[in-house]
Structures are given as C-alpha cells and as structure tokens.
Write a protein that holds these residues in place. Structure first.
Motif, short mmCIF file in Angstrom:
data_model
loop_
_atom_site.label_atom_id
_atom_site.label_comp_id
_atom_site.label_asym_id
_atom_site.label_seq_id
_atom_site.Cartn_x
_atom_site.Cartn_y
_atom_site.Cartn_z
N ILE A 46 -30.51 43.19 -17.36
CA ILE A 46 -29.66 44.37 -17.56
C ILE A 46 -30.22 45.59 -16.85
CG2 ILE A 46 -28.77 45.96 -19.32
CD1 ILE A 46 -28.66 43.48 -21.19
N GLY A 214 -26.54 40.50 -15.16
CA GLY A 214 -26.64 41.57 -16.15
C GLY A 214 -25.48 41.55 -17.13
N GLU A 217 -25.85 38.74 -19.64
CA GLU A 217 -26.91 38.93 -20.64
C GLU A 217 -26.59 40.05 -21.63
OE1 GLU A 217 -29.26 37.01 -21.13
OE2 GLU A 217 -29.78 35.97 -19.26
N LEU A 218 -25.51 40.79 -21.43
CA LEU A 218 -25.18 41.89 -22.34
C LEU A 218 -25.03 41.42 -23.78
CD1 LEU A 218 -22.56 43.93 -20.24
CD2 LEU A 218 -24.87 44.64 -20.87
N THR A 231 -32.54 50.00 -23.96
CA THR A 231 -32.12 49.23 -22.79
C THR A 231 -31.32 50.09 -21.82
OG1 THR A 231 -32.03 47.18 -24.09
CG2 THR A 231 -30.84 47.20 -22.00
N THR A 235 -32.43 51.36 -18.05
CA THR A 235 -31.54 51.10 -16.92
C THR A 235 -31.29 52.37 -16.12
OG1 THR A 235 -30.46 49.32 -18.18
CG2 THR A 235 -29.28 50.18 -16.26
#
Length: 290
Positions: A46, A214, A217-218, A231, A235
């Motif tokens: 992410i 990404g 995987e959220l 997170t 980012t």
C-alpha cells in the motif's frame, strides 16, 4: 503501529523504492533493527502506491501520450504501429508475469520470503548481477583500445520478447531484497539497453503492478497491528520523498555508475548474515508479533 513508526517506514519507502536496493527489504530490516513488528506485505504494497503516484506525476507527459495512443489503437489499425501505442501494449505484456506469480505465491510472499537470511542472500546475489550488468554497459559506452563504442538499444527497439523478459525480472522482486528497479534495470542492461531506457521502462512497467497490488492488499489493512491512519500517513510521506528521489535518480543514471548501490547491497547482505549468525537478530524478527 505508532505514528512515529509509520513516518520512519514511509521515509524509508520513499528513499528506497526507486533505487536498486529493494524497498521491501529495507522496510523489513528497519522494523527488525528497531525492534518493531514486521510491517508486513500489505503495508509494503500500500505504501508503494504513494511512490507510484510520484511516478505518475513525474512521467505524466509520457503516460498521457502512451494512454492516448493505446486507446486510439484499439479502433484505429494504423495507430498500432505507433511507438507509444506499442509501449502501452508492452507495459501490459510485461505486467503479466508479476500478476500471475503474485497471486500464485501470495502465501510465500507473506511468510517464508520475509526470512532475513533469504533477504541477505538476494541482496548479495542481485548486487553481483547488477554489478555485472553495469560493467557490461560501461564497457559498451566507453569502448577501449581494442573495442569500438557499441550502440545500445533504446525503447524504440523494445519488442514482446524483451518486454516479457523485463516482466519476469520484475516478478523476481516479489522476494524482498531483489528490488523491482534493480532486477528490471539489470535485465535491461544485460539485454543491451541504455541505462536511461532500462530505468524508464522499469518505472512505467511498475505502474500497473504496484497499483493492482496495493489495491488488492487494501482489504488487509486494520488486521494485526497496522491500522488505516498510520498506513495512509506512511503512504503520503513515501509520495513526497519518492518524488524527490526519482527526479534525482533519473539524472544520476545518465552519467553515473550503479557500483555504489552494488557495494551497498553486498555489504548490507554480509552484515545481515553476520548479525543473524551471531544471534543478534532472529531470521524471523518481528514476524510473530506482526
């Protein structure tokens, strides 16, 4: 994960994503050295969206041109011979290997591949590969007493075969320590491409893979010790730092050798082996807690 941890890890992600030293390995090692939980594959994937956003902005003109030509080639047969339209197809073709292997090896990516001994091995081995590729490129560019300067390929010479080879090189980066940019740039240099062309295609090729990974995987954010707030913060940090790094790196590779990165990778791999062998670090440091 604390806000301080997320800031440090976002900084590390931004600093290392575009350099051929493996951002996923450095996120893993930063946590291990600091005694923090392993941030995990989901957090890594992410935060890479942040650095990939930097790629979208830095290469915005190239990307807009490629997308425009590619969409037009869907209905206009004449456009299919256009270089930009072909680049669009080649990015798709080159993304297939990492897509297939990423889904197939998901359990290994989140588990065994994060073993520090494996990371140390890939740091050293891929460091040697990058070093060999760099030397071959330098020899072609410089020539010598008994050699003429050899013209290397550019992206205009890129075809489906080379695009797939690039793609398989990128897929190797599913193992922390390999480095997405390191593997694809090494592959490009070994196939005879210029440094700038190898790096440019490497960054363009990463766009669909990173964004898809990404997004996939959220769903795992909020599980374990990693929550949404840190997170997202990491980012954002990765985006701003990554943009500065990519601008520097694209200038660096036009005139400089990759040897500093080669030496760094090998020394870091050796240090990691020593620390694990001496019992200072567990090869699974932070995993159980993470």
């Amino acid at each position: 994960m604390s806000w301080f941890e997320s800031f440090v890890l976002g900084l590390v992600q931004g600093l290392t994503e575009f350099l051929p030293i493996s951002s996923s390995a450095h996120l893993r090692l930063t946590a291990a050295f600091a005694g923090w939980h392993d941030p995990g594959a989901a957090f890594t994937a992410i935060t890479q969206i942040g650095t990939e956003a930097a790629v979208l902005i830095y290469f915005r003109k190239d990307i807009a041109r490629i997308l425009s030509a590619w969409f037009r080639s869907l209905t206009d047969r004449a456009m299919r011979s256009d270089h930009d339209a072909q680049m669009g197809w080649l990015v798709i073709v080159g993304s297939i290997p990492i897509g297939v292997l990423g889904l197939t090896l998901k359990d290994q990516i989140e588990g065994p591949f994060r073993d520090l001994r494996l990371i140390a091995t890939t740091l050293i081995v891929m460091g040697v590969v990058l070093g060999v590729a760099d030397r071959l490129a330098a020899r072609d560019e410089a020539g010598g007493r008994h050699r003429v300067v050899k013209e290397r390929k550019t992206l205009k010479d890129l075809g489906v075969k080379d695009g797939l080879i690039y793609g398989f090189c990128q897929a190797m980066a599913l193992i922390p320590g390999v480095s997405r940019s390191g593997a694809t740039i090494s592959g490009g240099l070994l196939m005879g491409y210029t440094r700038e062309s190898a790096a440019r295609y490497s960054f363009l090729l990463a766009i669909p893979a990173v964004l898809a990974s990404g997004a996939y995987e959220l769903k795992d954010v909020g599980e374990g010790h990693v929550s949404w707030g840190p997170t997202i913060f990491a980012t954002l940090v990765a985006f701003f730092v990554g943009y500065a790094v990519i601008a520097w790196f694209m200038k660096f590779i036009t005139t400089k050798s990759f040897m500093p990165f080669v030496i760094y990778r090998i020394l870091l791999g050796i240090l990691l082996f020593v620390l694990v062998g001496a019992g200072v670090l567990s090869p699974h440091a932070g995993e159980s807690a993470g």
